[in-house]
Enzyme design. Sequence first.
Site, PDB file in Angstrom:
ATOM      1  N   ASP A 102      47.976  36.106   8.773  1.00  0.00           N
ATOM      2  CA  ASP A 102      48.317  35.089   9.756  1.00  0.00           C
ATOM      3  C   ASP A 102      48.694  35.822  11.033  1.00  0.00           C
ATOM      4  OD1 ASP A 102      49.422  33.141  11.366  1.00  0.00           O
ATOM      5  OD2 ASP A 102      50.749  32.311   9.824  1.00  0.00           O
ATOM      6  N   LYS A 116      42.699  31.942  27.363  1.00  0.00           N
ATOM      7  CA  LYS A 116      41.541  32.842  27.349  1.00  0.00           C
ATOM      8  C   LYS A 116      41.468  33.696  28.617  1.00  0.00           C
ATOM      9  CE  LYS A 116      39.809  31.959  23.298  1.00  0.00           C
ATOM     10  NZ  LYS A 116      39.778  33.014  22.263  1.00  0.00           N
ATOM     11  N   TYR A 127      43.941  25.790  27.267  1.00  0.00           N
ATOM     12  CA  TYR A 127      43.027  26.661  26.518  1.00  0.00           C
ATOM     13  C   TYR A 127      42.446  27.739  27.429  1.00  0.00           C
ATOM     14  CZ  TYR A 127      38.934  28.243  23.925  1.00  0.00           C
ATOM     15  OH  TYR A 127      37.989  29.028  23.294  1.00  0.00           O
TER      16      TYR A 127
END
Length: 306
Positions: free
Chosen positions: A75, A169, A165
């Site tokens: 994880d 990135k 998002y």
Amino acid sequence: MGWPRWPALPAMERTTVLITGCSSGIGLALAARLAADAARRFKVYATMRDLAKGERLLERLGGCCPDTLEVLQLDVTDPCSLAAAAQQLQGQRLDVLVCNAGVGLMGPLETCSDQAMKTLFDVNLFGAVRTIQAFLPAMKSRRAGRIIVSSSIGGLQGLPFNAVYCASKFAVEGLCESLAIVLRPFNIHLTLVECGPVHTSFLANLQRPDPEGSEMRGLDAETRELYRRYLWHCQSIFRDAAQEVEEVLPVFLEAIGSPSPPLRCASTHLLAPLWRLRLSNPDGSAYVRAMHDFVFGGGEASGDQP
């Protein structure tokens, strides 16, 4: 673009690859492709948060591949989990690290909760940082290795209703570009693979509000309408231009096998005209207008490509 022509190698000289996010999509397909290599050139450590999902990978391979594949729990948001995975590889040479784990978040910025944003960054940015931190020292001491990071065209240019998002990135792009400069003397290659729309479970699994749902009630009518039009645009793009996972894999394979892989490689040229416009117009105004027109300008015709 296909397989680089590597010779078959004895078991002791196999290329060792660890991949995060192998429960589905690109990670699963890449792990399966490498583990099933006819020349048995790879030892693959396919990692995922939930080991129960490892059955998909074994089914893809038609059973166990003890010599070429090992499934590990990892994880990327849990430092203890990362330490345990690194411990299992201790004493072995890790040649290639593929940071592929990622999550998405879509919707008007006003609807994005603090928790959803923190979770996104914890996986997409800090998860990549933690993973690299766990395995980089050994690569540096050997002065060899390569790191491949799954990025996105959303890491190169802003996309409407993907602000958080894209922010994650963009951060990954800055992280890797900065790190690549330092890693050059260590003979460690770092490559960002910028993907566009791909037919995986990513879109189905990403968090996004229903345009008619309760999260949108306090939002102005114009933004709600733009969001509806954006969702229609996404459907048309995925219907007409999205890639299959198998079309994306050769970019990763090239990054693994090339003697000198680039910092960035794209799996699609879907938004290349808009990307070139962004580069040629440094103040950003032309890109903002063009992206708005591409997505919203023509109403239902907004699915037309630039």
